[in-house]
Design a protein around this motif. Structure first.
Motif, PDB file in Angstrom:
ATOM      1  N   GLU A   1      68.363  50.786   8.963  1.00 54.19           N
ATOM      2  CA  GLU A   1      69.976  51.267   9.849  1.00 54.19           C
ATOM      3  C   GLU A   1      69.665  52.128  10.541  1.00 54.19           C
ATOM      4  OE1 GLU A   1      68.257  52.559   5.213  1.00 54.19           O
ATOM      5  OE2 GLU A   1      67.473  51.730   6.366  1.00 54.19           O
ATOM      6  N   SER A   2      70.700  52.394  11.153  1.00 53.87           N
ATOM      7  CA  SER A   2      70.648  52.930  12.394  1.00 53.87           C
ATOM      8  C   SER A   2      72.380  53.957  12.964  1.00 53.87           C
ATOM      9  CB  SER A   2      71.136  52.031  13.670  1.00 53.87           C
ATOM     10  OG  SER A   2      72.351  51.021  13.503  1.00 53.87           O
TER      11      SER A   2
ATOM     12  N   GLY B   1      72.311  57.422  13.136  1.00 52.07           N
ATOM     13  CA  GLY B   1      72.083  58.762  12.473  1.00 52.07           C
ATOM     14  C   GLY B   1      71.966  59.441  13.509  1.00 52.07           C
TER      15      GLY B   1
ATOM     16  N   LEU C   1      77.508  54.536  10.545  1.00 50.79           N
ATOM     17  CA  LEU C   1      75.654  53.731  10.076  1.00 50.79           C
ATOM     18  C   LEU C   1      76.087  53.086  10.053  1.00 50.79           C
ATOM     19  CD1 LEU C   1      74.707  56.851   7.282  1.00 50.79           C
ATOM     20  CD2 LEU C   1      74.582  56.716  10.371  1.00 50.79           C
TER      21      LEU C   1
ATOM     22  N   CYS D   1      73.503  48.971   8.561  1.00 47.08           N
ATOM     23  CA  CYS D   1      73.112  48.736   7.574  1.00 47.08           C
ATOM     24  C   CYS D   1      72.847  47.261   7.916  1.00 47.08           C
ATOM     25  CB  CYS D   1      73.371  48.991   6.076  1.00 47.08           C
ATOM     26  SG  CYS D   1      71.910  48.504   5.390  1.00 47.08           S
TER      27      CYS D   1
ATOM     28  N   TRP E   1      75.103  52.944  -0.387  1.00 47.09           N
ATOM     29  CA  TRP E   1      74.231  53.824   1.127  1.00 47.09           C
ATOM     30  C   TRP E   1      74.012  54.869  -0.194  1.00 47.09           C
ATOM     31  CZ3 TRP E   1      73.555  53.347   5.858  1.00 47.09           C
ATOM     32  CH2 TRP E   1      73.552  52.878   6.481  1.00 47.09           C
TER      33      TRP E   1
ATOM     34  N   TYR F   1      70.693  59.078   5.450  1.00 52.21           N
ATOM     35  CA  TYR F   1      70.844  58.056   4.736  1.00 52.21           C
ATOM     36  C   TYR F   1      70.380  56.634   4.870  1.00 52.21           C
ATOM     37  CZ  TYR F   1      74.749  61.652   4.929  1.00 52.21           C
ATOM     38  OH  TYR F   1      75.424  62.602   4.319  1.00 52.21           O
TER      39      TYR F   1
ATOM     40  N   THR G   1      68.140  56.532   8.234  1.00 50.44           N
ATOM     41  CA  THR G   1      68.352  57.330   8.984  1.00 50.44           C
ATOM     42  C   THR G   1      68.657  58.880   8.890  1.00 50.44           C
ATOM     43  OG1 THR G   1      69.654  56.808  11.381  1.00 50.44           O
ATOM     44  CG2 THR G   1      70.711  56.388   9.381  1.00 50.44           C
TER      45      THR G   1
ATOM     46  N   VAL H   1      70.692  62.015   9.728  1.00 46.00           N
ATOM     47  CA  VAL H   1      72.260  62.513   9.917  1.00 46.00           C
ATOM     48  C   VAL H   1      71.867  64.016   9.603  1.00 46.00           C
ATOM     49  CG1 VAL H   1      74.617  62.260   9.145  1.00 46.00           C
ATOM     50  CG2 VAL H   1      73.458  60.419   9.074  1.00 46.00           C
TER      51      VAL H   1
END
Length: 127
Positions: free
Chosen positions: A5-6, A8, A19, A21, A35, A97, A121, A123
């Motif tokens: 994941e990225s 956030g 976000l 994935c 998610w 998340y 990630t 949030v």
């Protein structure tokens, strides 16, 4: 099988984040992708799920009632990535998340049905 994941970060209330994935070791259209989010002291809850779209499945989508109309899940098969666009974010949606993959080819919202998980990630939505 790996999920990363990225996207956030810290955003003000009412703001947006997307976000990502990124999957490897399988194709995102062959698995049901969910998610989830988990805040400290809370259970992990499903936010949105996109069902596998092959094997005669229809790619059906689920949204938790709390996010309907504000969050959008999508899938880019060429990039082998699933996205979660989050708009009008609220402070109570601050959480880690996670994306997860399930071999079950129906929409499932129980975390126990998912075989593979990303690292998560963070949030954070400020007032």
């Amino acid at each position: 099988v790996q999920l990363v994941e990225s996207g956030g970060g810290l955003v003000q209330a009412g703001g947006s984040l997307r976000l990502s994935c990124a999957a490897s070791g399988f194709t995102v259209d062959s698995y049901t992708i969910g998610w989830f989010r988990q805040a400290p002291g809370n259970v992990r809850e499903a936010v949105s799920v996109i069902r596998s779209s092959n094997r005669n499945s229809d790619g059906r989508i689920y949204y938790a009632d709390a996010v309907k109309g504000r969050f959008t899940i999508s899938r880019d098969i060429a990039k082998n990535t699933v996205y979660l666009q989050m708009n009008s974010l609220k402070p109570e949606e601050s959480a880690v998340y996670y994306c997860a993959a399930s071999r079950v080819i129906v929409v499932v919202t129980s975390s126990g049905e998912y075989d593979h998980w990303g690292q998560g990630t963070q949030v954070t939505v400020s007032l």
